[in-house]
Design a protein around this motif. Structure first.
Motif, mmCIF file in Angstrom:
data_model
loop_
_atom_site.group_PDB
_atom_site.id
_atom_site.type_symbol
_atom_site.label_atom_id
_atom_site.label_comp_id
_atom_site.label_asym_id
_atom_site.label_seq_id
_atom_site.Cartn_x
_atom_site.Cartn_y
_atom_site.Cartn_z
ATOM 1 N N GLY A 196 0.820 -1.198 0.000
ATOM 2 C CA GLY A 196 0.000 0.000 0.000
ATOM 3 C C GLY A 196 0.856 1.250 0.000
ATOM 4 O O GLY A 196 2.090 1.190 0.055
ATOM 5 N N VAL A 205 -2.737 -4.754 1.508
ATOM 6 C CA VAL A 205 -3.443 -5.975 1.889
ATOM 7 C C VAL A 205 -3.253 -6.165 3.395
ATOM 8 O O VAL A 205 -2.107 -6.220 3.865
ATOM 9 C CB VAL A 205 -2.905 -7.191 1.114
ATOM 10 C CG1 VAL A 205 -3.592 -8.473 1.590
ATOM 11 C CG2 VAL A 205 -3.101 -6.994 -0.387
ATOM 12 N N ARG A 270 -8.173 -5.915 -3.172
ATOM 13 C CA ARG A 270 -7.355 -4.784 -2.748
ATOM 14 C C ARG A 270 -6.035 -4.761 -3.514
ATOM 15 O O ARG A 270 -5.582 -3.716 -3.992
ATOM 16 C CB ARG A 270 -7.111 -4.852 -1.239
ATOM 17 C CG ARG A 270 -6.031 -3.925 -0.694
ATOM 18 C CD ARG A 270 -6.198 -2.477 -1.086
ATOM 19 N NE ARG A 270 -7.489 -1.927 -0.717
ATOM 20 C CZ ARG A 270 -7.901 -0.707 -1.060
ATOM 21 N NH1 ARG A 270 -7.127 0.071 -1.817
ATOM 22 N NH2 ARG A 270 -9.091 -0.265 -0.695
ATOM 23 N N ASN A 274 -4.950 -1.783 -6.139
ATOM 24 C CA ASN A 274 -3.712 -1.027 -5.957
ATOM 25 C C ASN A 274 -2.819 -1.134 -7.192
ATOM 26 O O ASN A 274 -2.208 -0.157 -7.621
ATOM 27 C CB ASN A 274 -2.950 -1.513 -4.728
ATOM 28 C CG ASN A 274 -3.568 -1.033 -3.427
ATOM 29 O OD1 ASN A 274 -4.493 -0.223 -3.428
ATOM 30 N ND2 ASN A 274 -3.079 -1.546 -2.308
#
Length: 349
Positions: A196, A205, A270, A274
């Motif tokens: 992230g 994550v 996720r 991303n």
């Protein structure tokens, strides 16, 4: 009689500059100087960016320089994800003023700027790396951010400007990136998508961070292999590989716990989200025409333009440096070999 030109040796070098990141960094580093240009307008961030780029050009002697800018009027990433970069502080009006003037200053100098519609400077850097690969050039990306690490390859290095200026900044190639992060350059984007990016307001994550992600990628090779093993073998090979690694390193086994995090509701979504947001565009038209003499971005530049434009910033020493490094032919036109400076190996923050 036609003028003879020196022969060009290969590979030639493209410098791709993430202009907004340098302007932001120099604004905060130099605001106390309160430097004004000859028109009385704020110029400390502009001068800092120009000064740093001159120092980089002096070291690397590139054949062409392209500056990437963010489109400040629209963002395809924000349209996809309204919370993109949410939470950042509002920009100082003096910084905004210098951001708005910077591209015009560079264009007037004879350098080349690209502001892709709805996109960002990192998309310009990604395309520059791809362009260089296809053209048989080398590329050095100059930035203060980590986003461009995803573009590191055998032909592309990243000079990450941090505290201490150009000479104290790390020049990252695939080997040095692996030393710092424990991952192959081609997997950095997957690593970032797992981890992230708080600065862009992109959560990673859950339960997989900067320590776990390199182990996962190192043992499985890629996230494609991870997802394939989960889909077809319920993660059995993943657990075995991770636990074997932990046994060899004398660590607590992490296989079952990591598999649980990867298969939790929303984890894969996720990661994929991303990946989509973080991936830089590689298909932009940079407008580079290196075989056309005098094209914007090609070095050397016209001395009169350099003296007038850089001189307007009001720092004679910087004007002198600009005249020295911007008006001489690049290294690929002289008789000696190009020698890139050694990287400074520092601990990333």
């Amino acid at each position: 009689m036609p003028t003879s030109h020196p022969s060009v040796r290969e590979p030639r070098l493209l410098l791709a500059v993430d202009a907004p990141s340098l302007l932001h960094r120099n604004h905060h580093a130099r605001v106390a100087t309160a430097l004004r240009d000859r028109g009385g307008r704020p110029a400390w961030a502009l001068h800092g960016m120009v000064r740093q780029i001159l120092e980089v050009i002096d070291q690397f002697a590139p054949d062409a320089v392209v500056f990437g800018f963010d489109d400040r009027t629209a963002s395809v990433r924000t349209e996809t994800y309204p919370a993109y970069k949410a939470g950042r502080r509002e920009k100082d009006p003096a910084l905004v003023d210098q951001l708005q003037r910077s591209a015009a200053l560079l264009d007037a100098l004879g350098l080349h700027t690209v502001t892709p519609a709805g996109l960002e400077a990192d998309d310009v850097s990604a395309t520059a790396a791809t362009w260089a690969e296809a053209a048989g050039w080398d590329c050095v990306i100059v930035t203060s951010d980590r986003d461009s690490f995803a573009h590191i390859s055998a032909r592309t290095r990243v000079l990450r400007l941090i505290d201490g200026g150009v000479n104290a900044s790390p020049l990252l190639n695939p080997a040095r990136l692996r030393t710092l992060y424990g991952i192959a350059a081609e997997h950095y984007l997957e690593y970032a998508a797992l981890r992230g990016d708080t600065s862009d307001n992109l959560p990673g994550v859950p339960g997989i961070g900067e320590k776990t992600a390199p182990v996962l990628l190192g043992q499985m090779g890629s996230m494609r292999s991870v997802w394939a093993d989960i889909d077809h073998c319920a993660g059995a090979n993943l657990v075995a590989a991770l636990d074997s690694y932990c046994d060899e390193e004398g660590l607590r086994r992490i296989g079952p716990g990591l598999l649980k995090r990867l298969t939790a509701p929303g984890a894969r979504e996720r990661f994929e989200f991303n990946l989509e947001i973080m991936a830089g565009r590689t298909d932009l038209d940079l407008g580079l025409t290196p075989d056309v003499p005098g094209s914007p971005g090609l070095l050397p530049l016209d001395p009169d333009r350099v003296a007038q434009v850089v001189g307007y910033l009001g720092v004679p020493a910087t004007t002198d440096l600009a005249l020295r490094v911007l008006t001489e032919p690049p290294a690929s036109y002289d008789d000696g070999p190009r020698t890139a400076p050694e990287a400074v190996v520092v601990q990333e923050r």
